[in-house]
Design an enzyme around this catalytic site. Structure first.
Site, PDB file in Angstrom:
ATOM      1  N   SER A   1       0.846  -1.193   0.000  1.00 39.62           N
ATOM      2  CA  SER A   1       0.000   0.000   0.000  1.00 39.62           C
ATOM      3  C   SER A   1       0.880   1.242   0.000  1.00 39.62           C
ATOM      4  O   SER A   1       2.067   1.163  -0.356  1.00 39.62           O
ATOM      5  CB  SER A   1      -0.931  -0.037   1.221  1.00 39.62           C
ATOM      6  OG  SER A   1      -1.918   0.961   1.112  1.00 39.62           O
ATOM      7  N   ASN A   2       0.328   2.390   0.354  1.00 44.63           N
ATOM      8  CA  ASN A   2       1.121   3.624   0.392  1.00 44.63           C
ATOM      9  C   ASN A   2       0.639   4.498   1.551  1.00 44.63           C
ATOM     10  O   ASN A   2      -0.279   4.128   2.279  1.00 44.63           O
ATOM     11  CB  ASN A   2       1.042   4.348  -0.965  1.00 44.63           C
ATOM     12  CG  ASN A   2      -0.384   4.672  -1.338  1.00 44.63           C
ATOM     13  OD1 ASN A   2      -1.084   5.339  -0.598  1.00 44.63           O
ATOM     14  ND2 ASN A   2      -0.821   4.167  -2.494  1.00 44.63           N
ATOM     15  N   HIS A   3       1.255   5.669   1.689  1.00 44.28           N
ATOM     16  CA  HIS A   3       1.011   6.489   2.877  1.00 44.28           C
ATOM     17  C   HIS A   3      -0.222   7.373   2.790  1.00 44.28           C
ATOM     18  O   HIS A   3      -0.445   8.183   3.679  1.00 44.28           O
ATOM     19  CB  HIS A   3       2.216   7.410   3.131  1.00 44.28           C
ATOM     20  CG  HIS A   3       3.420   6.681   3.625  1.00 44.28           C
ATOM     21  ND1 HIS A   3       3.432   6.029   4.824  1.00 44.28           N
ATOM     22  CD2 HIS A   3       4.654   6.509   3.086  1.00 44.28           C
ATOM     23  CE1 HIS A   3       4.620   5.473   5.010  1.00 44.28           C
ATOM     24  NE2 HIS A   3       5.375   5.751   3.958  1.00 44.28           N
TER      25      HIS A   3
ATOM     26  N   ALA B   1      -5.006   7.518  -3.948  1.00 44.52           N
ATOM     27  CA  ALA B   1      -3.693   7.039  -4.369  1.00 44.52           C
ATOM     28  C   ALA B   1      -3.796   5.540  -4.615  1.00 44.52           C
ATOM     29  O   ALA B   1      -3.412   4.733  -3.764  1.00 44.52           O
ATOM     30  CB  ALA B   1      -2.666   7.343  -3.289  1.00 44.52           C
TER      31      ALA B   1
END
Ligand code: CTP
Length: 406
Positions: free
Chosen positions: A209-211, A276
């Site tokens: 995943s991402n932030h 995102a």
């Protein structure tokens, strides 16, 4: 300027245990600048005192319809109200309101009222589920009143859990803000907003995943809803709460997000892609948890092969409604403007919000952002550092400009 400066709110309180939360609601409205006139039913005074409301609003609270000097209170209170809120609204009050009774100050004022009405039911879950209550609520909605659904959760002590709880004062406050919104400039428009990070499964317990926290997308969805839009929020993983208002579709992977955007897009006047979505996913997700020392296929020492996810904006171009306004974001670490321009063209966007992943106060996570807006065929507009909640309104002002120019 405070959000409710000078607005008159008539707050009706009926006899439910949730009336203790109405004290907080009255206090929050007053702190926001509203002049709150509290009208209590007799039964509500068994739960909370008139003096408590007077202390938090700094104004007289009302309850009696008959009495020297009171005779026209119901007409005056109704005429002065910019919004009429009843919280909590008991099953009995809903029944009386649905049948047009006027046998106490609150119901008489409701009949004399022409301002928008918000009813906030709170009761035992079985009373809420009762067919008679459901009919009353449906009828009140037909009459044009906004009726909030109660929250599910712990009810009064010993009553277990279920739908019936009064929503929290902050939620009610957001609803009141929308009813008071003078502009309503997006009324009748459907807006799809995506927010947050997607999760791409490695195995049943792990993901890539991402932030992204979803803060920017949620701020846009809530601001659009306050402007009167019908908002569909397609939410990946969020670190922030969404207030009641936008309709939320929760999704997991970029493929799920794409499917929902594809479903919603044909009826959307606006798409704001603030999410995102992951650009890469494991080429194959293991169906069983990868063990530390399996030695065989899926051995953790073996590299995870990645595949690209589909670009949601690009792959749904053909599904857009003619005339729809499409907004993308670009998070860049270098060559911000030229990269932004390129994405604007490649993804066939009307506007792109370019922000830096490295600049302090901008990008992921924080409460603020500093962006440049690029409108197709227009000049770049630098927007100064500001809270994401305010930036949401700047972005929506530009979106409205584009919509109205069509
Ligand atoms: N986006 C999308 N589908 C993806 C990835 C991104 O629709 N699979 C959208 C984002 O929501 C954003 C815009 O495309 O509105 C730009 O996203 P960004 O991550 O900045 O760019 P990418 O196109 O992914 O390009 P790169 O990662 O190479 O910078």
């Amino acid at each position: 300027m405070r959000p409710f400066d000078g607005r008159r709110v008539l707050l009706g309180v009926t006899g439910g245990i949730a009336s203790y939360k109405s004290v907080m609601l009255a206090r929050l409205l007053t702190q926001g600048g509203a002049h709150v006139d509290v009208v209590m039913t007799r039964a509500s005074q068994e739960f909370v005192g008139a003096i408590t409301f007077e202390a938090v609003t700094g104004r007289k609270s009302y309850s009696e319809i008959f009495g020297p000097g009171n005779a026209l209170d119901h007409i005056r209170l109704a005429r002065e109200a910019a919004v009429f809120v009843v919280a909590p609204a008991t099953a009995d009050f809903l029944a009386r309101a649905a049948h047009g009774h006027a046998d106490d100050l609150l119901t008489a004022s409701l009949l004399a009222n022409t301002a928008p009405v918000l009813l906030v039911p709170a009761m035992n879950d079985r009373m809420w589920a009762n067919a008679q209550t459901a009919k009353n609520v449906a009828h009140l909605r037909d009459l044009g009143y906004s009726v909030l659904d109660p929250d599910a959760g712990p009810l009064a002590v010993g009553e277990g859990t279920g739908p019936g709880r009064m929503p929290e004062p902050e939620t009610i406050l957001t609803q009141i803000a929308r009813l008071l919104e003078r502009r309503g400039t997006l009324a009748g428009r459907r807006i799809v907003v995506t927010a947050g990070a997607t999760r791409e499964a490695i195995d049943p317990v792990r993901f890539i995943s991402n932030h992204s926290t979803g803060r920017m997308g949620v701020a846009i969805a809530e601001a659009a809803w306050r402007r009167g839009a019908d908002v569909r929020l397609v939410a990946g993983h969020l670190d922030v709460a969404v207030s009641a208002g936008p309709y939320v579709h929760s999704v997991d992977s970029a493929a799920d997000m794409r499917a929902l955007v594809a479903d919603e897009l044909p009826s959307a006047d606006v798409l704001v892609m603030a999410a995102a979505p992951a650009d890469f996913r494991p080429a194959r997700a293991a169906t069983r948890k990868i063990k530390k020392a399996s030695g065989g296929a899926g051995d953790p020492a073996a590299p995870i092969t990645l595949a690209q996810t589909e670009d949601i904006l690009k792959s749904t171009i053909a599904l857009r409604k003619p005339g729809a306004v499409i907004v993308g974001f670009a998070l860049e670490t270098e060559d911000l403007l030229s990269n932004g321009e390129a994405k604007l063209k490649q993804k066939s966007l009307d506007m792109i919000v370019v922000n830096s992943a490295v600049e302090k106060g901008a990008g992921f996570g924080g409460e603020t952002n500093r962006v440049t807006l690029l409108i197709a065929g227009g000049q770049a507009e630098d927007v100064p550092l500001m809270p994401k909640t305010e930036l949401a309104d700047v972005i929506l002002d530009r979106v409205e400009g584009l919509l109205n120019g069509r």
